[in-house]
Scaffold this active site. Structure first.
Site, PDB file in Angstrom:
ATOM      1  N   ASP A 102      63.592  51.771 -36.885  1.00  0.00           N
ATOM      2  CA  ASP A 102      62.508  52.755 -37.198  1.00  0.00           C
ATOM      3  C   ASP A 102      62.687  54.057 -38.014  1.00  0.00           C
ATOM      4  O   ASP A 102      62.860  55.316 -37.674  1.00  0.00           O
ATOM      5  CB  ASP A 102      61.583  53.184 -36.210  1.00  0.00           C
ATOM      6  N   ASN A 147      61.080  47.553 -35.779  1.00  0.00           N
ATOM      7  CA  ASN A 147      59.857  46.946 -36.107  1.00  0.00           C
ATOM      8  C   ASN A 147      59.202  47.496 -37.224  1.00  0.00           C
ATOM      9  O   ASN A 147      58.687  46.542 -38.073  1.00  0.00           O
ATOM     10  CB  ASN A 147      59.001  46.837 -34.754  1.00  0.00           C
ATOM     11  N   HIS A 174      67.329  47.973 -30.920  1.00  0.00           N
ATOM     12  CA  HIS A 174      66.018  48.970 -31.193  1.00  0.00           C
ATOM     13  C   HIS A 174      65.473  48.798 -29.873  1.00  0.00           C
ATOM     14  O   HIS A 174      65.020  50.080 -29.566  1.00  0.00           O
ATOM     15  CB  HIS A 174      65.216  48.400 -32.304  1.00  0.00           C
ATOM     16  N   HIS A 190      55.785  50.140 -24.762  1.00  0.00           N
ATOM     17  CA  HIS A 190      56.701  49.030 -25.091  1.00  0.00           C
ATOM     18  C   HIS A 190      57.486  48.692 -23.634  1.00  0.00           C
ATOM     19  O   HIS A 190      58.741  48.124 -23.594  1.00  0.00           O
ATOM     20  CB  HIS A 190      57.808  49.498 -26.003  1.00  0.00           C
ATOM     21  N   HIS A 250      62.915  53.067 -30.314  1.00  0.00           N
ATOM     22  CA  HIS A 250      61.524  52.480 -30.086  1.00  0.00           C
ATOM     23  C   HIS A 250      60.640  52.997 -29.332  1.00  0.00           C
ATOM     24  O   HIS A 250      59.327  53.169 -29.763  1.00  0.00           O
ATOM     25  CB  HIS A 250      61.816  51.023 -29.471  1.00  0.00           C
TER      26      HIS A 250
HETATM   27 FE   LIG Z   1      59.988  50.806 -32.877  1.00  0.00          FE
END
Ligand SMILES: [Fe+2]
Ligand SMILES: *[C@@H]1O[C@H](CO)[C@@H](O)[C@H](O)[C@H]1NC(C)=O
Ligand SMILES: *[C@@H]1O[C@H](CO)[C@@H](O)[C@H](O)[C@H]1NC(C)=O
Ligand SMILES: *[C@@H]1O[C@H](CO)[C@@H](O)[C@H](O)[C@H]1NC(C)=O
Ligand SMILES: *[C@@H]1O[C@H](CO)[C@@H](O)[C@H](O)[C@H]1NC(C)=O
Ligand SMILES: *[C@@H]1O[C@H](CO)[C@@H](O)[C@H](O)[C@H]1NC(C)=O
Ligand SMILES: *[C@@H]1O[C@H](CO)[C@@H](O)[C@H](O)[C@H]1NC(C)=O
Ligand SMILES: *[C@@H]1O[C@H](CO)[C@@H](O)[C@H](O)[C@H]1NC(C)=O
Length: 552
Positions: A243, A299, A364, A374, A401
């Protein structure tokens, strides 16, 4: 490298092997400058003192401002070069210590309609380098490319990049300062002179002394705070655990949001504003032209566009030791999920642990985060891979993340285990999305299990299950901070890993709101090769009984 055709099952795992140290002199010299010596070192706990009673640092409301992106008017993100002079210069590591990549961009990006991409062949890729600033007598050439981010939708703007150059320098001496200039000498358009230091010899002599680790950085005023704290800690290597720029929090017309999903419901595709990548490259050049970076995809790098292409900016802009090393790389590699287990197993089996005691794995999405955000999102990956990491004695796992900090006790399969890795989440780089604060174990915060798998990182499969033993038996979440979580705090910051010798590595987490040297969390991660054999065959026969969890 991430396959752009099958991104949804691409799971990068990167394994870093840190070699035995014979000369402690350099490390100790650096350490003493950074105040981590003497009396202070005595007080630092080690993992041998664990497992630790879980600690949650309460949120400090006083420093909770919004994380605001640097605007395109900020001088640090603007183009300051002319014509085809190099910009966004960076160094990244190749597969071995004797080689690095130098990357840069020439020419201007275009955004709008009816774009004419630049011809990548129109500017050559040359690096002149040497160990003396006044004598750049070696020369390497490389490749160049241009990528586009195309949206075949009415009203959306297309983007095409400047010319991206990647040049690999080879035959470098270990632990040596090199000076370099990059560009096209025929135009002429060469950069100023920069320098970087190569990693120590990976055959047996020493470890990279200071590795900065951070994730989910973005480009806010908080990011700039993270980066200046990181620079003050003088890293030899930067590991970015996914990221990067958060360009996908923007529409193609440059309008941004702190929460894309709740702001732009009418967009026909998840848009991005690619100039944010250029801004990031410009902002980071003073650091990355000097200190090598290794990146793992997150992501936010997904960035879908026309023809279902994804991860295009990420794979175009960063150099990866993929071609030259492939799956044989001992330092960095990633691959698609189908082959992942096999390749990882082969690679881990090939590690000579007498020479290479430390194994650090990074990807990640964390397995052992206890935040609501998450929570247990990468469970399929954990179920598939955890036994391998355990069997081969991976010492530490770094993830991003989750936008907060957390360090686990040594854990394996949700059970405290003196031979399991320490899992550390450092997704606290300062991006403009919200910081993670709620924990899954607080009342009302446990997510519905079926909603937890991540579509991009987890391929949409569900592998979650309710715990079968312990205080959370029968439930998907604990009702208090889980035993496997040793320390958690919602703050922005970064960490530094210093490998001292074959048994001790010092991990220090630095919070942005503290003075530069202050430690928000600090621990010696101690290997116990006698208790936890790392030769797989021996290990299977003599599997040690996990110690009973002890409390302090
Ligand atoms: Fe992420
Ligand atoms: C982010 O930066 C702003 C100033 O730009 C500051 O007020 C705020 O406290 C920072 N937030 C965190 C979580 O550090
Ligand atoms: C962007 O590129 C796509 C694919 O080539 C094309 O269909 C579309 O018309 C372009 N949009 C603009 C605004 O030029
Ligand atoms: C960008 O597009 C959005 C959505 O169509 C719109 O609300 C916004 O005003 C536009 N911004 C600019 C700078 O044109
Ligand atoms: C893109 O993906 C969609 C949905 O998965 C599929 O129907 C379409 O054929 C794909 N297009 C291309 C060009 O691969
Ligand atoms: C991990 O724990 C689960 C349930 O507690 C169990 O079913 C599974 O077999 C364990 N996996 C390994 C590899 O030990
Ligand atoms: C798993 O636990 C959750 C609560 O944490 C509960 O709602 C759910 O019914 C449980 N599922 C099973 C199969 O026991
Ligand atoms: C390894 O380093 C640690 C911390 O600096 C030290 O306490 C320990 O004695 C060292 N062990 C060896 C074998 O050198």
């Amino acid at each position: 490298m991430a396959s752009s055709s099958l991104p949804s099952i691409s799971l990068p795992v990167n394994v870093f092997e840190l070699n035995n140290i014979l000369s402690l002199v350099l490390t100790l010299t650096i350490t003493s400058i950074l105040l981590a010596n003497g009396a202070m070192a005595m007080a630092i706990p080690t993992t041998l003192d664990g497992p630790f009673k879980p600690v949650t640092i309460p949120l400090d409301e006083s420093f909770r401002g919004n994380a605001i992106d640097l605007p395109d008017t900020d001088p640090r993100v603007q183009r300051t070069v002319e014509g085809f002079e190099p910009e966004q210069i960076s160094v990244s590591l190749s597969s071995a210590h004797d080689s690095v990549w130098i990357s840069w961009i020439t020419g201007e990006f275009q955004i709008g309609n009816n774009l004419k991409p630049l011809d990548p062949k129109s500017v050559v890729s040359v690096v002149r380098y040497g160990t003396r600033r006044s004598q750049l007598n070696r020369k390497a050439t490389g490749r160049s490319l241009v990528y586009s981010q195309l949206y075949p939708f009415l009203g959306l703007q297309n983007y095409t990049s400047g010319i991206i150059h990647h040049v690999r320098l080879t035959g470098l001496k270990p632990d040596t300062l090199y000076h370099y200039q990059c560009g096209d000498p025929s135009i002429p358009a060469m950069s100023g002179t920069y320098c970087f230091r190569t990693m120590p010899d990976s055959s047996s002599t020493s470890y990279p002394s200071r590795i900065a680790i951070v994730g989910d950085v973005g480009l806010t005023y908080n990011t700039t705070s993270t980066v200046s704290h990181m620079i003050s800690n003088r890293p030899d290597l930067i590991l970015l655990v996914g990221d990067v720029t958060y360009a996908n929090l923007y529409l193609t017309n440059g309008t941004g949001s702190d929460c894309y999903a709740c702001s732009f419901a009418n967009s026909p595709i998840h848009e991005t504003y690619q100039p944010r990548w250029d801004y990031w490259g410009r902002y980071m050049q003073p650091v990355l032209s000097k200190v090598p970076i290794m990146v793992v995809e997150g992501n936010h790098e997904y960035e879908e566009q026309a023809e279902n292409r994804t991860f295009v900016a990420y794979t175009s802009r960063f150099a990866f030791p993929s071609k030259e090393s492939g799956s044989l790389s001992k330092f960095y590699y990633s691959f698609n999920a189908g082959d992942q287990y096999k390749w990882l197993e082969e690679d881990l089996a090939n590690v000579e642990r007498e020479v290479t005691p430390w194994l650090v794995a990074t990807w990640h999405a964390p397995w052992y985060s206890t935040y609501k955000a998450h929570y247990r999102e990468a469970e399929c990956m954990r179920v598939a891979m955890e036994d391998l990491l355990y069997k081969y004695g991976v010492d530490v796992v770094f993830n991003g993340h989750v936008h907060a900090y957390e360090r686990s006790n040594r854990v394996y399969n949700y059970t405290l285990d003196p031979c399991g890795p320490v899992h550390i989440t450092v997704g606290d780089g300062g991006n403009r999305e919200k910081m993670a604060v709620p924990h899954a174990d607080e009342p009302g915060n446990c997510p519905e299990p079926s909603t937890t798998p991540d579509k991009i990182l987890g391929g949409g499969k569900f592998c979650g299950f309710n715990f079968t033993s312990g205080p959370a038996s029968g439930k998907f979440c604990w009702d208090r901070q889980p035993d496997y979580s040793a320390f958690r705090e919602s703050s922005f910051g970064h960490g530094i890993l210093e490998v001292k010798n074959e048994t001790h590595a010092l991990w220090t987490w630095h919070r942005n709101q503290d003075f530069y040297e202050a430690a928000g969390d600090q621990i010696y991660i101690v290997r116990q090769p006698d208790l936890c054999p790392v030769q797989p065959e021996t290990y299977r026969l003599n599997k040690p009984k996990p110690q009973k969890a002890k409390r302090r």
